[in-house]
Design a protein around this motif. Sequence first.
Motif, PDB file in Angstrom:
ATOM      1  N   TYR A 106      22.771  15.461  36.871  1.00 39.04           N
ATOM      2  CA  TYR A 106      23.812  15.059  35.912  1.00 39.04           C
ATOM      3  C   TYR A 106      23.975  16.089  34.803  1.00 39.04           C
ATOM      4  O   TYR A 106      25.092  16.280  34.286  1.00 39.04           O
ATOM      5  CB  TYR A 106      23.476  13.691  35.324  1.00 39.04           C
ATOM      6  CG  TYR A 106      23.686  12.564  36.325  1.00 39.04           C
ATOM      7  CD1 TYR A 106      24.959  12.271  36.826  1.00 39.04           C
ATOM      8  CD2 TYR A 106      22.615  11.816  36.789  1.00 39.04           C
ATOM      9  CE1 TYR A 106      25.142  11.255  37.752  1.00 39.04           C
ATOM     10  CE2 TYR A 106      22.791  10.803  37.712  1.00 39.04           C
ATOM     11  CZ  TYR A 106      24.061  10.512  38.196  1.00 39.04           C
ATOM     12  OH  TYR A 106      24.248   9.505  39.104  1.00 39.04           O
ATOM     13  N   SER A 110      27.517  17.894  33.871  1.00 40.10           N
ATOM     14  CA  SER A 110      28.106  18.046  32.534  1.00 40.10           C
ATOM     15  C   SER A 110      28.399  19.514  32.247  1.00 40.10           C
ATOM     16  O   SER A 110      29.402  19.841  31.593  1.00 40.10           O
ATOM     17  CB  SER A 110      27.165  17.472  31.483  1.00 40.10           C
ATOM     18  OG  SER A 110      25.972  18.247  31.419  1.00 40.10           O
ATOM     19  N   THR A 215      24.113   1.111  30.169  1.00 38.52           N
ATOM     20  CA  THR A 215      24.259   2.495  30.625  1.00 38.52           C
ATOM     21  C   THR A 215      23.417   3.413  29.737  1.00 38.52           C
ATOM     22  O   THR A 215      23.051   3.056  28.622  1.00 38.52           O
ATOM     23  CB  THR A 215      25.726   2.947  30.552  1.00 38.52           C
ATOM     24  OG1 THR A 215      26.149   2.932  29.177  1.00 38.52           O
ATOM     25  CG2 THR A 215      26.624   2.063  31.379  1.00 38.52           C
ATOM     26  N   GLY A 217      23.245   7.948  29.008  1.00 43.36           N
ATOM     27  CA  GLY A 217      24.156   9.071  29.156  1.00 43.36           C
ATOM     28  C   GLY A 217      23.542  10.404  28.799  1.00 43.36           C
ATOM     29  O   GLY A 217      22.470  10.474  28.207  1.00 43.36           O
ATOM     30  N   LEU A 234      30.674  13.523  27.667  1.00 42.46           N
ATOM     31  CA  LEU A 234      29.624  12.521  27.826  1.00 42.46           C
ATOM     32  C   LEU A 234      29.732  11.894  29.211  1.00 42.46           C
ATOM     33  O   LEU A 234      30.804  11.427  29.600  1.00 42.46           O
ATOM     34  CB  LEU A 234      29.746  11.437  26.750  1.00 42.46           C
ATOM     35  CG  LEU A 234      28.865  10.201  26.948  1.00 42.46           C
ATOM     36  CD1 LEU A 234      27.401  10.572  26.823  1.00 42.46           C
ATOM     37  CD2 LEU A 234      29.222   9.111  25.945  1.00 42.46           C
ATOM     38  N   GLU A 236      28.370   8.766  31.204  1.00 43.09           N
ATOM     39  CA  GLU A 236      27.662   7.491  31.115  1.00 43.09           C
ATOM     40  C   GLU A 236      27.266   7.065  32.509  1.00 43.09           C
ATOM     41  O   GLU A 236      28.099   6.982  33.412  1.00 43.09           O
ATOM     42  CB  GLU A 236      28.532   6.425  30.448  1.00 43.09           C
ATOM     43  CG  GLU A 236      28.572   6.542  28.939  1.00 43.09           C
ATOM     44  CD  GLU A 236      29.029   5.249  28.273  1.00 43.09           C
ATOM     45  OE1 GLU A 236      28.412   4.193  28.516  1.00 43.09           O
ATOM     46  OE2 GLU A 236      30.013   5.291  27.530  1.00 43.09           O
TER      47      GLU A 236
END
Length: 714
Positions: A106, A110, A215, A217, A234, A236
């Motif tokens: 993740y 990003s 969640t 993040g 961001l 989530e």
Amino acid sequence: MSNKWSEKAAGVWESAARKIKNLAPAKIASGDPSGQGPGKSSVPALKAVGTKLFVIFFLSILVAVVIVGTLSYRTSRNVVEEEVSKAAQQTVIQTGEKLDFLFRTYEKMSLDIMIDKTVGASVDQLARPNNSDSDIAIARMNLDSNLKKYSQTDENLAGIYVIPLTEKGIPTGYGQEKLIQENAALIKSVKEADGKAVWFDSKINGYFTQLSFPTFGVARVMKNDYGQSNYMVLLEIKTDYLYNQLSSIRVGQTGRIEAMNTKQQLTVTEKADHIGQAAQVKLEGQLQDQGRTKADVNGEQNLIVYTKSKQTGWLIYGYAPLDEITEKANGIFALTVWVAIISALLAVVVGWLMSRMIGKPLVELGHLMNEGEKGNLAVRTLFTQRQDEIGQVGKSFNGMMSKITDLVNQTNRSADSVLETARELTDASKKTALSAREIATATEDIAGGATSLAVAAENGNDLTTKISEQMKYVIEKNIRMSIATSEVQQMSERGIEQMDELTQKTMQSEQMTHSLVDRVDTLKQSTSSIRKILDVLTKITAQTNILSLNASIEAARAGAAGKGFMVVAGEIRNLADQSRESIVNVAHITEEIQREMDATVEALSAAYPLFREQTESVKEANQMFSSVKNEMDNLLIQLDEVSTSINELNESQMTLADAMTNVSAVAEQSSATSEEVASLSSEQQSVSEGLVRLSVKLEDVSSQLSESLTKFKV
């Protein structure tokens, strides 16, 4: 002697009876070897030796079994706990590595979004100043379209948001203004990270959109081509995704794995409404990246294994009750209990048999000892046929009784003999006491004369001692005078040497002063030569100045052709002026040197007579030191002669002191010997009188011993 043997035999009987009669209760008749009769002596059942042997044997077996079983149970419990702990820790570490892999995925997503040109263009379009509402709507639509291609590839993503970093920034979604204000602290932390990934803890209803599930993040700052940071991205992620990864892993039967942040607040747990609350597991102190420990959870001791996520900093931990982990070791504890029960039953049987084999003969022996204590020496044991230690004790008892019987008979005979001897000893002691009294009187007279002689010798010895002390004082003073005279002589010799050296130094100073005066005169002549040379240089400088002036006039007449020569003439004139000034300065310095040399000559001329006078004074002082040295040499010779005479006198006095000491010692020895003889005579008289008393007493004791022996039954 017979009385001592009687007392010793009685003491042996009393000691043996006290030790044996408490072994066990029994009844025995006086003089009956079977142990039956009216005589009675009892021991409490709990103090009987049979009971004690039974208890010791029973407790020894039971305690040994319990200790071995307990140690086995604890060892197996620790081994099981250690192996399960290692396996659980390895499982948690692998789970943490798996989650870190997901977290890195993740973070990479990003980063891809941050460097995506289409996303960056949409963000730049949204950040332009003076945008109309339609421009903002178009920019939001383009951004949403670009972000969907990322969110649609992962069903575990709850959403991807681009959030302005400042309050003036335009939100990318509708109704986000309030949520942006609520999460201002998180936005600030992302901005301070300056492009690095920042992880948000789990939140029940999400961060920038109201959701029905929790969640967490990851966010990072988005920079445009100019390096400006106006927005952040961001991601989530559904917390259930992490819980599904953890729920399939168990620690023990009922244990579970959870995750919490650095504040020990739950981030991943079974119950979603507990997210953000304090974890039940409390880990104290400085934690390492991975490890295991024990802690109370809901009042129950639990094993806790943990590892720290390198990406988020969360603590992924698993825990389970220790009793559940060590349940397999409980079988050993049950086996220990059964072995202890069986061992106790065996100990009861064996202990009863031992008490019968050992306790019963000891009871019978105790009753026989009681009969012997009462004076019945005819008692004997009946268990001498046994081949063990009890049989040996029975035989020894019978032998002891036989020897005691013989001892009593012999003592009876000895008592009659002692009685007759005591009467004869009384008569002899009375005669010895009378003779000792007469010897004591004569010895006292001899001691008196020896004492008077010792006093006179002591007075003479004191006088000799005083003379010896005075001689020592005179010898000491004579030695000190010799030392002082030698020191004065040495100082005189050193003074002569110093005065010789001072005379030489003074003469050298006088010669140097005379030489210095001559050199100053030579320097004055040189200074006069310098002044003559300066006068010549002054004239040359004046002529050079005139020549340069004439050259300037001729150059001026020549016009333009003489300008160069005019410059040279000017420089020559300047050099002439400078030379003249230097010559003047040198002349002043030379005059100053001339004045200083004149003053030096006057001072040296005045000092020369003083050096002459000092040389004469030093010579006179040298003669005085020589005279003192000669006188000290004569004094040393005379002191040596005096010392020789004093030493001879001291030797004579020491001979006299030794003689007086010998006389005093002989007198004291004679006095001491006389007193010792007198003391011995008095002591002999006392001993004789005491011997008379003891003889009478011995006669009485012999009579009492004969009466006591009549009580024994042989």
